[in-house]
Structures are given as structure tokens and as C-alpha cells.
Design an enzyme around this catalytic site. Structure first.
Site, PDB file in Angstrom:
ATOM      1  N   TYR A 175       0.838  -1.191   0.000  1.00  0.00           N
ATOM      2  CA  TYR A 175       0.000   0.000   0.000  1.00  0.00           C
ATOM      3  C   TYR A 175       0.883   1.254   0.000  1.00  0.00           C
ATOM      4  CZ  TYR A 175      -3.655  -3.409   0.725  1.00  0.00           C
ATOM      5  OH  TYR A 175      -4.495  -4.475   0.565  1.00  0.00           O
ATOM      6  N   ARG A 324      -7.398 -15.127  12.067  1.00  0.00           N
ATOM      7  CA  ARG A 324      -8.435 -16.009  11.543  1.00  0.00           C
ATOM      8  C   ARG A 324      -8.895 -17.014  12.592  1.00  0.00           C
ATOM      9  NH1 ARG A 324      -5.519 -17.689   6.047  1.00  0.00           N
ATOM     10  NH2 ARG A 324      -3.729 -17.206   7.374  1.00  0.00           N
TER      11      ARG A 324
END
Length: 681
Positions: A175, A324
Site C-alpha cells: 500500500y 483467523r
């Protein structure tokens, strides 16, 4: 007292004390409306705060309108109208003892300029084509840099006003700030480019602007890629120099480690089960050795509590990310702390509902946990106990049947589960026998453990018969008999051909038959792929590992396109091509002969004959096993069916429908979630 005392010791991050060392890293969930996080995000975060987590980072809050993403529904951190809802969320998280940071990001080049309701221009350090969407961005001018820095500062200021305990400035994963640091993106010749020290100029300015706006009594940390995994990109030594340069210029309260990006592929950002658990942890250890005074957060798919305990006890890391894992089970921290490991639902790292849905622009969910992202409607605290305990029969011991039986028993019913095979698990038992899919076994293991703990009567090797069921007087019957492979070779790519000529020859096999006994396959094998999923890839690799010559014929324009969103496609390509896989794209089989097959192009009709075939393996869909269900209905027995015996779909559907059946909401309008229902305050 706990058997993991270091993991459950407090951690000091700046002026914030976190109650334990377990965290979730920032992850997009798309629980927004109009760029503002909704009640759905609050419900998600609160469930994990109640489950005992120490720290959450709510992820990918965009800091300026000049940053589109790859889809809609990303949070916009610069919007003042977000503050009221965020304050409700942070207050609720704090009431339950957890801490929460806001991750602030600008996608830079790795976005889509049309991923908004208007059309925009991508901004980046240099006009270098994006590896994400192949767009060429505009090289940022001084006015763009000033606006972005101000966007970070404004977003940080609003985050503080909204009650967040700190902010994380995103410098990882390809990014914008990572793009300034990386020679793969940054080709500037002004003061923002050149040497690594010069490439840190804009990230330093952002940190300085943020710190000036929020003050010294607010936590400001960074997420940093320790390597880009690409030749010519940032490596570990570069990352150490970046940390030293940034921390010398401005106080950094923590470093959240990361690796990879869009050049190396997102499989090294949110690694599927093909990548070994804990694969990135060694780099966090090396970083901690170099910067002992800064708290370091370790990531890498870690699922082993003992390893996490050892890392904290020996000072190798300060916080341990199990992101997760806590999507799959929000109560994981409390279960670990109390020694209740048998009750943990473990993440299978399949990326089917968490990652793949986000990539498709859909709100995040979970294969293992049907409540994830739906806590406002189906949260575990809302699981309704039965008003009167009934006697239920569940027929079929795959994921759908097991989940139905478990949920019924949790609510107080007496449950009998019948499975015709000698073991539970259904088609998962075939999946785990294909390369690098062993992790799926924990799904069955965890449900089997819960059935045992809940007192469900499990009858293996017993095939249900409608006449026998009729005489038992059950209060409810759930049918989860699954599906069988389609043996016709039918494909919607050739909709007028109901059955491929020659498909009944003895050397034509199905994928489950080959997985059960790979020795049945001949020396040269054609795998006919009509699904584009891991199923065809798995059987092809299994055959290659057994020394067979394998050719895949697929109707799709790429191999196994369904694996792109789950991030295992590039891993499959590397393995399969390295083992000699051959293939024909945009093709189908016209006919099968004793030792050959006629393959034709779906675009133009050109034909190729593949000779010397020992076997043809069909991966061309499945057919619902609904006969028992229909027989029960014909006898006037009220029954409900779930999973593949309704229509063959993914494991996610099977578990979700089993859960609904266990709540006794499967066949009522209560099962439906109207768009926007979960988001409304």
C-alpha cells in the site's frame, strides 16, 4: 490460574495496558454503509471482546478520498460522521475489558480507479503500473502528498475522538507508504526517492503529522513488511534500517510485522493452509532482537498455544496474532485461559469465506463459524434453548449433519446421528487425502469432539431406512445425505450434450474413486475439470505425485479459477507445473474411446486427439442424494434437508444450513437476512 501464564500476562503498549498477549490484526470486513462502520462491526468486535481477546485492530480505514480500494464498503477514517458509531463500538469493547486500535491506510497504486461510485485517479510515488489491477497511477505531486499526510492526521484525530486506544499507520503489503519505501514502486528522483533513507521521507512526514495531531499520550504504531519476497524489493535488512530511521525521527509505540504484497502474491499476506503454520514468526524474533525497546507483534498463521506462550516467555514477541483463529472462534482466548481446549473450533485456513468473500466485495464470514459477521442475528449468546427437549434424528455425518446435531444438542435436544460410513466427516475425508489439505481434518475432529461432549448418540456403519424411521416417532428428522459425483460428463459449456459418448467405459473414474485408490488410474490420465476448483487441482496433483502423466482439460480460460480468491492458485500453479502438468484451456471432451479422447475448443471447434490414455477422471459436478428425504416425505414424515442433498455446494453452505437446522430456523422466514438488516443500529 492458567497453563499459559505468559500469554495471559498484561502487555504495555505506550500508555495502554492490554490484558493479555492475544490479538487480531487489522482485516477488512466490509461491514460498512456509506464508508461508516455499522452495528454489524460493533457486534463482531464485541463478540471477541467478550471472548477474552486482549487487542483488536480494526482494519483498512482509508484516510483520504484519493484512495479507492478494490471494491466498495471500505471504512473511510476521515469522515466525522463515523465518530458516533465508532464511539459506541469502542465503549462496548472497553466495557468488556479489551483494547482496540484503528488501522489507517491509503491503497495507493494497488486499487481500482473505478471501485467507487465515481471515477478517480490512482496516486502513487511513481507512475509505475500496479501489480494488483495493472493500472498506471499518477506520480504524486507536493499537493497530493500534503493532502495524504493531512488525511492520516485527521483520521488519527477522529480515531482518538471516537475512543480508540491508538492507531496503526499501515506501511505494509504494497500500500501507499510501503510503495514509497519500496524500490519496486518508488522511482522518484526528488527528496522522496533514491536511497532507502530518502525513501523514508514521506512515511516520516506522515508519522510526524499524526503525532503532532494526537499528542504524546496516544498510541501510534506501524504495520511494516519485513520483506517483500521479491528480488529487488525490500528485504529484512532494509526493514531494520527503516525502523531505525523512523524511530529516530518519531516515537513508535509498536511494530506490527507483515510480509509480502501484490508483487509476491497475497498468498504470503493471508496464507492458506498450504503454507505452514507459524511460517513468518522467525522474522518477528529477528526484529525483536534488533529493536528490543519497541513492542513487536508476531504474525504468521500461528495456531499452537504452546509456541505462543514460549515466544512471549522468552521475549521473542510482545503480542501474538491469531486473527483467523478468532474469526473461527471468538471465545478462543477464554477457552485457552480456562484450559477448555476441547471446546475450541479451529480455523482450517481455507480462506473461503473470510478472504474470498472480501475479494468478491462481499462482507466477511467464516466456513467454520456461521455466526461470524452475523452476530447481531445468530450470535452464540442468542442461541435459543429449546422450550421442551425433543428427540431428533440426523441422517448423515458430513459437515452439515454434524453441525445440525451439535447445534440441536447445544440447545437441549436429545440427538441421534446415523452415518452409513464407518467414520464421520463425509467428503472432508476425501479432501484431506489430497496434497496440503490435511488442515481440513480439524473441522471434523472439532465437531466430533463436541458431539461426544454433548452426549449425541453417534451410530456409524448404519444406513437409515425410511420405514425404520417411520416407526421411531422422532420429534424431528434432518437429512444430510450429501451428494455423489456426476458421471455423465455434462457441462453447461456444452448444454445440449447430456452425456459424453464413452463416459460409461470402465477406465472412466470419478475424483473420489481416484482419491480412495490412486492405483486404479492408468499411466496417462486426462482430468476433465468442469468446476474450476481445488477439487480438480487436488486430484491432478495426487496423480502426479503417484507418477502419472496428467493432462487437465477445462472449460475455463484459466486453470482452477475458483482458487484465485482463496489465494492458493499461485501455490497450485507452482506445484503442478513443476511436476509436469499439461492442460487445455477453453476446451471440452467430445467423446471418450478405449484409450483416447477427442478434445475440442469451445471457441472455434478445433479438435485435438489425446491418445494413449489409461484413465479419464471426471470432476464435473455432483448430484444431490435426495431419495431418502423424498421417501420420508411420501410417508408423511416431517423432515428437513441440509447441505449437498439439497443442492451440491461448498462446505460453507453445508455448515451454515446445519446450523440453521439446529436452531430450527431452516424452513422458516427467520433464516433469511435481509440486506442491511445486520448493519442497522
Amino acid at each position: 490460574m492458567t497453563e499459559l501464564p505468559h500469554l495471559f500476562s498484561p502487555c504495555q503498549i505506550g500508555n495502554v495496558t492490554v490484558r493479555n498477549r492475544l490479538m487480531q490484526t487489522g482485516h477488512a470486513k466490509l461491514y460498512t454503509e456509506g464508508g461508516v462502520d455499522t452495528r454489524r462491526n460493533l457486534d463482531y468486535q464485541v463478540a471477541r471482546a467478550e471472548g477474552g481477546i486482549g487487542l483488536m485492530i480494526t482494519g483498512n480505514r482509508l484516510i483520504h478520498p484519493s484512495s479507492p480500494a478494490g471494491a466498495l464498503r471500505f471504512s473511510q477514517g476521515y469522515l466525522r460522521e463515523a465518530v458516533a458509531g465508532d464511539r459506541r463500538m469502542t465503549d462496548a469493547v472497553h466495557e468488556r475489558g479489551a483494547r482496540i486500535f484503528a488501522q489507517l491506510n491509503h491503497f495507493g497504486a494497488n486499487a481500482a480507479s473505478d471501485a467507487a461510485d465515481d471515477l478517480r485517479v490512482l496516486l502513487a510515488p511513481s507512475a509505475v503500473g500496479s501489480p494488483a489491477f495493472a493500472e498506471t497511477p499518477k506520480a504524486m505531486e507536493e499537493v497530493d502528498l500534503e493532502a495524504a499526510a493531512e488525511g492520516w492526521a485527521r483520521s488519527a484525530e477522529l480515531s482518538r475522538e471516537a475512543g480508540f486506544d491508538g492507531v496503526e499507520v499501515h506501511m505494509a503489503h504494497g500500500y501507499l507508504l510501503n510503495q514509497f519505501l519500496s524500490p519496486l514502486y518508488n522511482r522518484r528522483t526528488d527528496r522522496y526517492g533514491g536511497s532507502l533513507a530518502e525513501r523514508t521521507t514521506f512515511p516520516r512526514q506522515v508519522l510526524e503529522t499524526v503525532r503532532a495531531r494526537v499528542g504524546d499520550d496516544f498510541v501510534v504504531g506501524i504495520r511494516l513488511s519485513l520483506t517483500e519476497f521479491v528480488e529487488g524489493g525490500l528485504d529484512f535488512d532494509d526493514a531494520i534500517e527503516v525502523v531505525r530511521t523512523l524511530s529516530a525521527a518519531q516515537r513508535i509505540d509498536f511494530i506490527n510485522t507483515a510480509g509480502g504484497g501484490y508483487h509476491s502474491g497475497l498468498q504470503l499476506v493471508m496464507a492458506p493452509a498450504d503454507v505452514e503454520s507459524g511460517w513468518f514468526l522467525e522474522r518477528a524474533l529477528r526484529l525483536k532482537e534488533q529493536v528490543p525497546g519497541i513492542p513487536v507483534f508476531a504474525v504468521g498463521g500461528l495456531s499452537d498455544p504452546e509456541s505462543a506462550e514460549e515466544m512471549v516467555a522468552t521475549g521473542k514477541a510482545d503480542m501474538i496474532a491469531m486473527t483467523r483463529a478468532q474469526i473461527a472462534d471468538p471465545n478462543l482466548p477464554e477457552k485457552l485461559r480456562q484450559g477448555r481446549r476441547r471446546e475450541i473450533y479451529r480455523c482450517i485456513r481455507g480462506n473461503q469465506s473470510c478472504v474470498a468473500r472480501i475479494i468478491r466485495g462481499l462482507p466477511m464470514a467464516c466456513t467454520v463459524n456461521p455466526e461470524a459477521g452475523r452476530e447481531g442475528k445468530f450470535g452464540s449468546q442468542s442461541l435459543p434453548p429449546t422450550a421442551e427437549a425433543g428427540r431428533w434424528l440426523v441422517i448423515g455425518g458430513g459437515p452439515a449433519g454434524m453441525k445440525a446435531a451439535e447445534t440441536l444438542a447445544r440447545r437441549g435436544h436429545r440427538v441421534r446421528l446415523m452415518e452409513a460410513a464407518e467414520r464421520l466427516g463425509g467428503q472432508v475425508n476425501a479432501i484431506v487425502r489430497t496434497p496440503r489439505r490435511e488442515r481440513y481434518a480439524v473441522l471434523v475432529e472439532d465437531l466430533e469432539t463436541r458431539l461426544d461432549d454433548l452426549g449425541v448418540e453417534v451410530c456409524l456403519g448404519e444406513r437409515a431406512d425410511a420405514s425404520a424411521v417411520e416407526g421411531e416417532g422422532y420429534d424431528g428428522v434432518i437429512v444430510a445425505t450429501g451428494a455423489v459425483p456426476d458421471r455423465t460428463g455434462f457441462s453447461p459449456a456444452a448444454p445440449t450434450v447430456e452425456r459424453i459418448p464413452g463416459v460409461d467405459l470402465p477406465h472412466v473414474l470419478t475424483a473420489p474413486e481416484v482419491i480412495e485408490d490412486v492405483g486404479r488410474a492408468g499411466r496417462s490420465v486426462l482430468v476433465l475439470d468442469g468446476e474450476g476448483t481445488r477439487a480438480a487441482a487436488g486430484v491432478a496433483e495426487l496423480l502426479l505425485d503417484a507418477g502419472r502423466q496428467v493432462t487437465v482439460v477445462t472449460r475455463f480460460s484459466s486453470l482452477f479459477p475458483g482458487t484465485a480468491a482463496t489465494l492458493d492458485q499461485s501455490i497450485l500453479y507452482r506445484e503442478l507445473f513443476g511436476k509436469g502438468l499439461e492442460y487445455h484451456l477453453n476446451s471440452w471432451v467430445r467423446r471418450i474411446d478405449a484409450d483416447a479422447a477427442e478434445v475440442y475448443s469451445l471457441y472455434g471447434g478445433a479438435t485435438v486427439k489425446l491418445d494413449g490414455l489409461g484413465s479419464v477422471v471426471l470432476v464435473t459436478g455432483r448430484v444431490a442424494e435426495s431419495a431418502l428425504y423424498l421417501d420420508l416425505l411420501a410417508r408423511g414424515i416431517e423432515a428437513h434437508r441440509v447441505g449437498d442433498c439439497v443442492a451440491p455446494r461448498a462446505i460453507d453452505h453445508a455448515i451454515y444450513e446445519g446450523y440453521l437446522a439446529g436452531r430450527e430456523q431452516l424452513d422458516s422466514e427467520e433464516r433469511y437476512i435481509v440486506e442491511g438488516e445486520l448493519e442497522r443500529w
